[in-house]
Design an enzyme around this catalytic site. Structure first.
Site, PDB file in Angstrom:
ATOM      1  N   HIS A 112      11.871  -9.098   0.199  1.00 46.85           N
ATOM      2  CA  HIS A 112      10.694  -9.887  -0.185  1.00 46.85           C
ATOM      3  C   HIS A 112      11.090 -11.273  -0.703  1.00 46.85           C
ATOM      4  O   HIS A 112      10.423 -11.848  -1.558  1.00 46.85           O
ATOM      5  CB  HIS A 112       9.855  -9.148  -1.224  1.00 46.85           C
ATOM      6  CG  HIS A 112       9.304  -7.846  -0.736  1.00 46.85           C
ATOM      7  ND1 HIS A 112       8.158  -7.753   0.029  1.00 46.85           N
ATOM      8  CD2 HIS A 112       9.751  -6.577  -0.888  1.00 46.85           C
ATOM      9  CE1 HIS A 112       7.923  -6.480   0.317  1.00 46.85           C
ATOM     10  NE2 HIS A 112       8.883  -5.751  -0.221  1.00 46.85           N
ATOM     11  N   ASN A 184       2.188  -2.968  -0.069  1.00 50.68           N
ATOM     12  CA  ASN A 184       2.477  -3.595   1.221  1.00 50.68           C
ATOM     13  C   ASN A 184       1.200  -3.721   2.031  1.00 50.68           C
ATOM     14  O   ASN A 184       0.147  -3.195   1.656  1.00 50.68           O
ATOM     15  CB  ASN A 184       3.496  -2.769   2.011  1.00 50.68           C
ATOM     16  CG  ASN A 184       4.903  -2.857   1.443  1.00 50.68           C
ATOM     17  OD1 ASN A 184       5.285  -3.850   0.858  1.00 50.68           O
ATOM     18  ND2 ASN A 184       5.675  -1.790   1.612  1.00 50.68           N
ATOM     19  N   HIS A 376       6.822  -4.868 -11.461  1.00 46.09           N
ATOM     20  CA  HIS A 376       7.449  -3.586 -11.789  1.00 46.09           C
ATOM     21  C   HIS A 376       6.370  -2.503 -11.770  1.00 46.09           C
ATOM     22  O   HIS A 376       5.339  -2.643 -12.432  1.00 46.09           O
ATOM     23  CB  HIS A 376       8.112  -3.654 -13.161  1.00 46.09           C
ATOM     24  CG  HIS A 376       8.684  -2.363 -13.644  1.00 46.09           C
ATOM     25  ND1 HIS A 376       9.314  -1.461 -12.814  1.00 46.09           N
ATOM     26  CD2 HIS A 376       8.710  -1.807 -14.895  1.00 46.09           C
ATOM     27  CE1 HIS A 376       9.710  -0.413 -13.530  1.00 46.09           C
ATOM     28  NE2 HIS A 376       9.359  -0.604 -14.780  1.00 46.09           N
TER      29      HIS A 376
END
Length: 735
Positions: A112, A184, A376
């Site tokens: 990413h 995603n 996170h």
């Protein structure tokens, strides 16, 4: 830049004020940001609102200074012993400037790395209250968000439009702390267990000996892994579909991938999957278009996102959830909810909208915000908890570990873009880049020297309390038997595609496997495809020139899920880019009328002419945004031709891109029209543009080609066609 009425912004202006031709010499304060830009909200390192203008975090003062604020009279010459003498070691400004430059870069993300981001707001509908006590989901609660979109495989310098999975990570700055939904644009992943994440990424990345190919999966190591490790089959099929080459971030779905557990006010639990549904619908590029885009504008997706926000066409997504009973088996209709390679079809578990996200501001500094934002999955708030999905469990460890390396130490949550908007009293002290100035003498519990502070919170004071789920079992390195089914859901996806989408998948597999060197990898890939569908395997085998293998097991017989197809619905046209090709002698009244109608419809008109400047300088001017030399079809969702524009003066010699065509037809316009036609885009003309279309090989009676009539009448039909994203009738399925 504005349009000719001076009111509607045309995106692309690099600064907030137009520059002068001559270098400015009169000292002045720094320019403000552009109206579409903002920075992180001004909270302290410990989450306290400061009330300060975000500009206080930006540079200030009219004069160049050192990092300590001492004004400088020169930054063009090192301090030397005479004009031709050696540079002196005492030049503190040189050393500060060069040393800082040498350390400007931080390690890029392993995955990413290539990303773009925007600020926005999330408004809860209140419909989630029955399953989650999370405060930000309550009715009409507005929560600031920062969203980062990204590709997975490529480096920071790679192209936007490669075939790849896209990251869709959202940071919610809630009153109860930060919640990160890190997903995603595909609802499944290549692997079922996080311990294999290094394997799939090492396989997908460029070959380690030559560092090629960049940002691609069309190579031996990727296909070697995914054909041996068949749990990757479902995600690979999604990647080979049109989902792997989205039209823009604005037209891309997002998924939480994993199954999460929501907790209501009474402690009841529900299993859920998160979905982001774009208001503009799901839309993709076609393969040739994506390849051209990567060459002419590798920044296509990040530019599209920023330009849409600057133009006021704010992208929106609804957040929705699929809900499932939190039963001991953690399955639904025979689908294992802990398997991240599986979906639950929306027809049997509808997506229920729970809120709306609007992205309404661009970052003011890419590095400080887009590059330094740290996500996170462990950043959760009361009302949201995790499950035992083994991929999710590993991610809970990995993300913090990554940020320690990338951002230089444990205090990365204090970077402005990462700061929570909730009060922080964490007893964490010191460390590299500590910017909080803590008080007191007792950063431990229990204590009496600091009056006992900080105190434990209870459920009645909105503490985050993990769901007390029972855990038992032998220590084993195994997976449930249900994880062994690697082919029924890929077949479900294939059967849910429209004929044109199937042809695109066939083309993608043929290209990707055809780029592999090893024959064994190609043959193994066909064996995998044989387990999905005979037609798919047969057509790919024909393209590879290889025999068709027999499936080594029975094919599943799932019920198709129409929700998986991108074709067949009608969507809003907000933010679409309309290219208007016009020459000096064009019907400029029609151009003006079309441009006004395009703006009123919430779209963006870009006038394309032989040269820059304005058309009809003696009348009501029409500003030119693109020239025949700078325009390319991939930028536009539809192309309009205002008569026959003629050739540009710069077309001669090497500057031409294609010879031939009708006399007076600029070859670059012919290429633009030819590509737009091949890529299924709507095309319109009026005032005698038909001969130019014919010269470009565009049949006047083809689907999605609108000729004649008034300029606004042509636009009306083009707008209707845009609602279906593309003219799909131009893509007949092969027999």
């Amino acid at each position: 830049m504005t349009d000719d009425r001076g009111t509607q912004p045309i995106p692309g202006a690099p600064g907030s004020a137009p520059p002068s031709v001559e270098e400015p010499v009169q000292p002045r304060e720094p320019l403000p940001p552009k109206p579409d830009q903002t920075g992180p909200e001004t909270v302290s390192p410990t989450g306290q609102p400061t009330g300060a203008d975000p500009a206080r975090n930006a540079q200030s003062g009219a004069y160049l200074t050192t990092a300590q604020g001492a004004r400088l009279y020169d930054t063009d010459h090192s301090l030397k012993a005479g004009p031709r003498g050696p540079v002196l070691l005492q030049d503190h400004h040189l050393r500060e400037k060069i040393t800082h430059f040498d350390h400007e870069r931080i390690p890029e993300r392993v995955v990413h790395a290539r990303g773009a981001a925007a600020h926005g707001v999330f408004r809860g509908y209140g419909t989630a209250a029955k399953v989650s006590k999370a405060a930000f989901l309550a009715k009409d609660v507005e929560t600031p968000v920062f969203v980062r979109f990204s590709t997975v495989l490529g480096s920071r310098g790679s192209a936007d439009t490669v075939r790849d999975t896209r990251g869709f990570a959202t940071k919610f700055y809630t009153e109860e702390g930060v919640f990160d939904l890190v997903g995603n644009n595909m609802p499944v992943f290549f692997i079922q267990d996080a311990i294999k994440f290094p394997d799939i990424i090492h396989a997908g990345k460029p070959h380690p000996d030559r560092e090629i190919p960049q940002a691609q999966s069309a190579h031996d190591t990727f296909w070697d892994f995914v054909t041996l490790h068949t749990e990757a089959t479902h995600h690979t099929l999604w990647n080979m579909s049109d989902r792997g080459i989205p039209r823009s971030y604005r037209m891309m779905e997002g998924f939480g991938v994993h199954t999460f557990r929501l907790v209501d006010a009474e402690g009841g639990t529900t299993l859920v999957k998160f979905h982001w549904k774009p208001k503009l619908g799901v839309h993709s590029q076609v393969w040739e278009e994506a390849q051209i885009t990567g060459g002419v504008d590798p920044d296509f997706h990040r530019r599209d996102l920023a330009d849409a926000i600057e133009a006021g066409a704010f992208p929106q997504w609804e957040l929705g959830i699929q809900t499932f009973p939190d039963n001991p088996e953690q399955t639904f209709r025979g689908i294992d909810l802990l398997d991240p390679t599986k979906i639950v079809p929306e027809e049997i578990a509808p997506v229920q909208p729970i809120g709306l996200m609007t992205l309404n501001a661009n970052p003011s500094n890419f590095f400080a915000e887009t590059e330094q934002v740290a996500f996170h999955l462990g950043n959760m708030v009361p009302g949201i908890d995790v499950t035992n999905d083994p991929l999710l469990q590993g991610r809970l460890f990995s993300y913090v570990d990554t940020q320690l390396t990338r951002l230089g130490g444990p205090n990365f949550p204090q970077l402005p873009i990462n700061r929570t908007h909730a009060p922080v009293n964490d007893m964490l002290r010191d460390g590299m880049h500590q910017t909080a100035v803590h008080r007191g003498v007792a950063p431990y519990r229990p204590n009496s020297l600091d009056g006992g502070c900080p105190f434990h919170a209870g459920a009645d004071t909105r503490a985050f309390i993990e769901v007390p789920a029972e855990v038992e079992g032998r220590k084993v390195r195994e997976a449930p038997e249900s994880f062994d089914d690697h082919f029924s859901q890929p077949r479900l996806f294939w059967l849910s595609m429209s004929p044109v989408e199937r042809e695109h998948i066939i083309g993608a597999y043929t290209f990707e496997l055809g780029k592999c060197y090893e024959q064994a990898v190609k043959e193994r890939g066909l064996k995998v495809l044989a387990r999905i569908d005979g037609e798919l395997c047969r057509k790919v085998a024909a393209g590879l020139g290889l025999p068709v293998p027999e499936p080594d097991g029975p094919l599943a017989d799932p019920e198709p899920s129409p929700a998986l197809s991108q074709v067949g619905s009608v969507w809003p046209v907000d933010g679409r880019i309309i290219g208007i090709v016009a020459g000096r002698d064009a019907d400029l009244d029609g151009v003006r009328a079309v441009r006004t109608a395009v703006l009123e419809a919430g779209m963006v008109p870009l006038v394309i002419a032989p040269a820059g400047g304005v058309l009809d300088a003696d009348g009501e001017p029409v500003t030119v945004q693109r020239t025949f030399a700078t325009a390319r079809s991939v930028e536009f969702d539809a192309v309009l031709l205002a008569g026959a524009p003629g050739s540009g003066a710069d077309v001669a010699g090497a500057r031409g891109t294609r010879s031939g065509g009708e006399p007076g037809a600029d070859p670059r316009v012919l290429v633009l029209l030819d590509e737009a036609y091949r890529h299924g885009k709507a095309i319109g003309s009026w005032a005698g543009g038909e001969p130019v279309l014919a010269a470009a090989g565009v049949p006047g009676d083809a689907p999605g080609v609108v000729n004649g009539g008034t300029a606004t009448g042509v636009l009306e039909e083009i707008t209707r066609l845009l609602g279906e994203h593309r003219v799909w009738d131009r893509f007949p399925a092969a027999s």
